[in-house]
Design a protein around this motif. Structure first.
Motif, PDB file in Angstrom:
ATOM      1  N   UNK A  26     -25.091  -9.992  13.011  1.00 53.39           N
ATOM      2  CA  UNK A  26     -24.402  -9.531  11.766  1.00 53.39           C
ATOM      3  C   UNK A  26     -25.299  -8.952  10.722  1.00 53.39           C
ATOM      4  N   UNK A  27     -24.775  -8.279   9.869  1.00 51.77           N
ATOM      5  CA  UNK A  27     -25.467  -7.252   9.054  1.00 51.77           C
ATOM      6  C   UNK A  27     -24.783  -7.339   7.629  1.00 51.77           C
ATOM      7  N   UNK A  28     -25.423  -7.974   6.647  1.00 47.44           N
ATOM      8  CA  UNK A  28     -24.774  -8.239   5.448  1.00 47.44           C
ATOM      9  C   UNK A  28     -25.746  -7.074   4.570  1.00 47.44           C
ATOM     10  N   UNK A  29     -26.518  -6.255   4.840  1.00 48.90           N
ATOM     11  CA  UNK A  29     -27.376  -5.451   4.080  1.00 48.90           C
ATOM     12  C   UNK A  29     -26.159  -4.091   3.648  1.00 48.90           C
ATOM     13  N   UNK A  30     -26.525  -3.903   2.310  1.00 53.37           N
ATOM     14  CA  UNK A  30     -25.496  -2.571   2.031  1.00 53.37           C
ATOM     15  C   UNK A  30     -26.623  -1.319   1.758  1.00 53.37           C
ATOM     16  N   UNK A  31     -26.243  -0.200   2.325  1.00 54.37           N
ATOM     17  CA  UNK A  31     -26.929   0.983   2.231  1.00 54.37           C
ATOM     18  C   UNK A  31     -26.594   1.410   0.609  1.00 54.37           C
ATOM     19  N   UNK A  32     -27.793   1.637   0.214  1.00 53.51           N
ATOM     20  CA  UNK A  32     -27.708   1.950  -1.399  1.00 53.51           C
ATOM     21  C   UNK A  32     -28.132   3.335  -1.439  1.00 53.51           C
ATOM     22  N   UNK A  33     -27.101   4.180  -2.154  1.00 52.98           N
ATOM     23  CA  UNK A  33     -27.368   5.603  -2.236  1.00 52.98           C
ATOM     24  C   UNK A  33     -27.302   6.065  -3.889  1.00 52.98           C
ATOM     25  N   UNK A  34     -27.822   7.271  -3.976  1.00 55.10           N
ATOM     26  CA  UNK A  34     -27.787   7.461  -5.496  1.00 55.10           C
ATOM     27  C   UNK A  34     -26.343   7.161  -6.117  1.00 55.10           C
ATOM     28  N   UNK A  35     -25.544   7.680  -5.425  1.00 56.63           N
ATOM     29  CA  UNK A  35     -24.115   7.491  -6.063  1.00 56.63           C
ATOM     30  C   UNK A  35     -23.556   5.933  -6.024  1.00 56.63           C
ATOM     31  N   UNK A  36     -23.896   5.281  -5.232  1.00 55.63           N
ATOM     32  CA  UNK A  36     -23.428   3.429  -5.228  1.00 55.63           C
ATOM     33  C   UNK A  36     -24.470   2.993  -6.048  1.00 55.63           C
ATOM     34  N   UNK A  37     -25.733   3.258  -6.213  1.00 54.31           N
ATOM     35  CA  UNK A  37     -26.654   2.576  -6.794  1.00 54.31           C
ATOM     36  C   UNK A  37     -26.068   1.612  -8.132  1.00 54.31           C
ATOM     37  N   UNK A  38     -25.578   2.411  -9.107  1.00 50.36           N
ATOM     38  CA  UNK A  38     -24.855   1.570 -10.009  1.00 50.36           C
ATOM     39  C   UNK A  38     -24.029   0.299  -9.752  1.00 50.36           C
ATOM     40  N   UNK A  39     -23.074   0.678  -8.900  1.00 47.64           N
ATOM     41  CA  UNK A  39     -22.160  -0.248  -8.464  1.00 47.64           C
ATOM     42  C   UNK A  39     -22.972  -1.410  -7.652  1.00 47.64           C
ATOM     43  N   UNK A  40     -23.929  -1.196  -7.042  1.00 48.59           N
ATOM     44  CA  UNK A  40     -24.574  -1.993  -6.113  1.00 48.59           C
ATOM     45  C   UNK A  40     -25.495  -2.929  -7.262  1.00 48.59           C
ATOM     46  N   UNK A  41     -25.866  -2.495  -8.477  1.00 47.42           N
ATOM     47  CA  UNK A  41     -26.727  -3.039  -9.216  1.00 47.42           C
ATOM     48  C   UNK A  41     -25.653  -4.116 -10.204  1.00 47.42           C
ATOM     49  N   UNK A  56     -36.780   3.897   8.776  1.00 44.58           N
ATOM     50  CA  UNK A  56     -36.161   3.412   9.611  1.00 44.58           C
ATOM     51  C   UNK A  56     -34.747   4.194   9.684  1.00 44.58           C
ATOM     52  N   UNK A  57     -34.058   4.460  10.929  1.00 45.74           N
ATOM     53  CA  UNK A  57     -32.790   4.968  11.092  1.00 45.74           C
ATOM     54  C   UNK A  57     -31.700   3.833  11.016  1.00 45.74           C
ATOM     55  N   UNK A  58     -32.110   2.797  11.314  1.00 42.66           N
ATOM     56  CA  UNK A  58     -31.064   1.700  11.430  1.00 42.66           C
ATOM     57  C   UNK A  58     -31.736   0.337  10.639  1.00 42.66           C
ATOM     58  N   UNK A  59     -30.791  -0.463  10.186  1.00 44.31           N
ATOM     59  CA  UNK A  59     -31.561  -1.652   9.531  1.00 44.31           C
ATOM     60  C   UNK A  59     -32.429  -2.498  10.393  1.00 44.31           C
ATOM     61  N   UNK A  60     -33.631  -2.967   9.939  1.00 43.94           N
ATOM     62  CA  UNK A  60     -34.504  -3.664  10.975  1.00 43.94           C
ATOM     63  C   UNK A  60     -33.571  -5.214  10.992  1.00 43.94           C
ATOM     64  N   UNK A  61     -34.096  -5.547  12.297  1.00 42.06           N
ATOM     65  CA  UNK A  61     -33.510  -7.031  12.615  1.00 42.06           C
ATOM     66  C   UNK A  61     -33.812  -8.215  11.693  1.00 42.06           C
ATOM     67  N   UNK A  62     -34.895  -8.018  11.233  1.00 43.98           N
ATOM     68  CA  UNK A  62     -35.484  -9.155  10.178  1.00 43.98           C
ATOM     69  C   UNK A  62     -34.666  -9.016   8.777  1.00 43.98           C
ATOM     70  N   UNK A  63     -34.436  -7.719   8.371  1.00 45.95           N
ATOM     71  CA  UNK A  63     -33.584  -7.818   6.905  1.00 45.95           C
ATOM     72  C   UNK A  63     -32.150  -8.169   7.427  1.00 45.95           C
ATOM     73  N   UNK A  64     -31.608  -7.841   8.857  1.00 49.48           N
ATOM     74  CA  UNK A  64     -30.133  -8.358   8.871  1.00 49.48           C
ATOM     75  C   UNK A  64     -30.431  -9.974   8.920  1.00 49.48           C
ATOM     76  N   UNK A  65     -31.283 -10.715   9.419  1.00 50.27           N
ATOM     77  CA  UNK A  65     -31.474 -12.004   9.389  1.00 50.27           C
ATOM     78  C   UNK A  65     -31.585 -12.494   8.135  1.00 50.27           C
ATOM     79  N   UNK A  66     -32.448 -11.915   7.373  1.00 52.46           N
ATOM     80  CA  UNK A  66     -32.535 -12.509   5.883  1.00 52.46           C
ATOM     81  C   UNK A  66     -31.359 -12.394   5.125  1.00 52.46           C
ATOM     82  N   UNK A  67     -30.673 -11.152   5.306  1.00 55.14           N
ATOM     83  CA  UNK A  67     -29.260 -10.949   4.680  1.00 55.14           C
ATOM     84  C   UNK A  67     -28.156 -12.134   5.234  1.00 55.14           C
ATOM     85  N   UNK A  68     -28.303 -12.711   6.354  1.00 56.46           N
ATOM     86  CA  UNK A  68     -27.449 -13.598   6.673  1.00 56.46           C
ATOM     87  C   UNK A  68     -27.846 -14.923   5.910  1.00 56.46           C
TER      88      UNK A  68
END
Length: 92
Positions: A26-41, A56-68
């Protein structure tokens, strides 16, 4: 007998099996871009916001784990190298 899970049918080497397992996480990490950075904040102001800058081209497993694990306390975002304006803004 009930079988939980999914049968792995790929190559039987450590890297292949680890990559297959990471893709299923499961992945609860948001991909942040210049356009959605303000809404992420502005999202979920009761949580701390964490951003990983990565090449990295994909979200690292450790980050997915921490996000959960910390879903109730942290909002985790990921900025890829293609987001040069955000990278420059943060001095990365």
């Amino acid at each position: 007998m009930r079988e939980d899970g999914e049968r792995y049918r790929g190559k039987e080497d450590l890297n292949s099996m680890a990559n297959a397992a990471a893709r299923k996480m499961q992945n609860f990490v948001s991909i942040v871009t210049e356009s959605n950075y303000p809404s992420f904040c502005e999202r979920e102001k009761t949580k701390h916001h964490v951003i990983l800058f990565t090449d990295k081209k994909s979200t690292p497993a450790i980050l997915k784990s921490l996000s959960k694990k910390y879903i109730d306390r942290l909002l985790i975002g990921e900025v890829r190298t293609s987001e040069s304006n955000l990278i420059q803004k943060f001095g990365i």
